[in-house]
Design an enzyme around this catalytic site. Structure first.
Site, short mmCIF file in Angstrom:
data_model
loop_
_atom_site.label_atom_id
_atom_site.label_comp_id
_atom_site.label_asym_id
_atom_site.label_seq_id
_atom_site.Cartn_x
_atom_site.Cartn_y
_atom_site.Cartn_z
N ASN A 89 0.77 -1.37 0.11
CA ASN A 89 -0.15 0.06 0.15
C ASN A 89 1.00 1.23 -0.16
OD1 ASN A 89 -2.76 1.82 0.78
ND2 ASN A 89 -0.88 2.11 2.46
N PHE A 94 2.78 14.07 -4.88
CA PHE A 94 2.82 15.43 -4.71
C PHE A 94 1.32 16.22 -4.90
CE2 PHE A 94 7.24 14.35 -5.55
CZ PHE A 94 7.97 15.26 -5.06
N TYR A 193 2.94 10.60 -10.85
CA TYR A 193 2.07 9.48 -10.08
C TYR A 193 1.22 8.67 -10.99
CZ TYR A 193 -1.34 7.92 -6.61
OH TYR A 193 -1.88 6.98 -5.97
N VAL A 195 2.34 7.51 -14.13
CA VAL A 195 3.19 6.82 -14.68
C VAL A 195 3.52 5.57 -13.56
CG1 VAL A 195 5.66 6.61 -15.50
CG2 VAL A 195 3.94 8.29 -16.48
N LYS A 197 2.03 4.62 -11.15
CA LYS A 197 0.94 3.54 -11.05
C LYS A 197 0.76 2.74 -12.25
CE LYS A 197 0.03 4.40 -6.85
NZ LYS A 197 0.15 3.44 -5.69
N VAL A 230 -10.09 8.42 -2.37
CA VAL A 230 -10.45 8.42 -0.88
C VAL A 230 -9.78 9.50 -0.27
CG1 VAL A 230 -9.64 6.96 1.25
CG2 VAL A 230 -10.26 5.79 -1.19
N ARG A 231 -10.75 10.07 0.98
CA ARG A 231 -10.33 11.27 1.83
C ARG A 231 -9.13 10.69 2.66
NH1 ARG A 231 -15.92 10.99 1.70
NH2 ARG A 231 -16.03 10.04 3.71
N THR A 232 -7.83 11.23 2.09
CA THR A 232 -6.71 10.90 2.91
C THR A 232 -5.94 12.24 2.74
OG1 THR A 232 -5.69 10.12 1.00
CG2 THR A 232 -6.92 8.47 2.22
#
Length: 276
Positions: A89, A94, A193, A195, A197, A230-232
């Site tokens: 995980n 950024f 981000y 790329v 993933k 997701v709220r993070t």
């Protein structure tokens, strides 16, 4: 050596990772390890879950540090003789308004999200026990970033025969191309981000293929997944899902029953296999 089953979640002192640990503590019949780079934050997260009546264990893990990965590997090997569930995980992103140059963002993001995750897999996948489950947390952004690639790159990333070495070369090339400011011309999308993933999703497809070839009789299932928006700290307060909702698909894949023969080598969101 313990006969107790063991699950490990990387980057799990907050956000989706913490929600995955919480769910596994309730549903997984064994020891669940919360890991984080910073021991203080990790222990604080363990204390929080203990207040809820749960019993996670803690081990330090910085996926950017090979020694840290190997220390966890040796610990798990000695204490449990292997791993039953691994959820990769840990990741970074950024902020949209970050002023760091794109080349810096590319290098830092890929170092953790792709190369760090790959190092964890290199060290820990050999420890996965028969009927083990491996979940690599990717993102829907990998799909949109893939569509933003040139046709040539899309073909490479969708290939059923791409090797890990070829994938590493492509990820390295992206970082080099951003430094030379030619990534647009070379067919890359403008998202480090995304790329990173793409790399995680394609790596998962490769790993699943190798498991079929090398350990076909072990019934190990390995998938990439998208938790959703997701709220993070990473995605911000406007996102549509709670961390608990974001944890649902990773937890579903981590707890696939021993009788299941799939999904395997797939990209899954909302518990549904998505086309790649």
């Amino acid at each position: 050596m313990s006969n107790v089953p063991v699950a490990v979640v990387t980057g799990s002192n907050k956000g989706i990772g913490l929600a995955i640990v919480r769910a596994l503590c309730k549903q997984f019949p064994g020891d669940v390890y919360l890991t984080s780079r910073d021991p203080g934050r990790g222990q604080a997260a363990v204390a929080l879950l203990q207040q809820e009546g749960l019993r996670p264990l803690f081990h330090q893990l910085d996926i950017d540090d090979l020694q840290s990965i190997r220390a966890l590997r040796d610990f798990l090997k000695e204490k449990y003789g292997g791993i039953n569930v691994l959820v990769n995980n840990a990741g970074i992103a950024f902020k949209v308004h970050d002023t760091a140059p794109f080349a810096v963002q590319a290098e830092v993001t890929l170092k953790t999200n792709f190369f760090g995750t790959r190092n964890v897999c290199t060290e820990l996948l050999p420890l996965i026990k028969p009927y083990g489950r491996v979940v690599n947390v990717s993102s829907m952004v990998s799909s949109s970033a893939l569509r933003g690639c040139s046709q040539e790159l899309q073909q490479k990333f969708r290939s059923d025969t791409i090797t890990e070495e070829e994938l590493v070369q492509l990820m390295t090339k992206f970082v080099e191309d951003t430094k030379k400011n030619i990534h647009d011309k070379e067919g890359w999308p403008n998202t480090a981000y995304g790329v990173s993933k793409i790399g995680v999703t394609v790596l998962s497809r490769i790993q699943a293929r190798l498991l079929n070839e090398q350990r076909g009789g072990d019934h190990i299932l390995l998938n990439a997944c998208c938790p959703g928006w997701v709220r993070t700290d990473m995605a911000g307060p406007k996102a549509t899902k709670s961390p608990e909702e974001g944890a649902e698909t990773p937890v579903y894949l981590a707890l696939l029953p021993s009788s299941a023969d799939g999904p395997h080598g797939q990209f899954v969101s909302d518990k549904t296999v998505r086309p790649w």
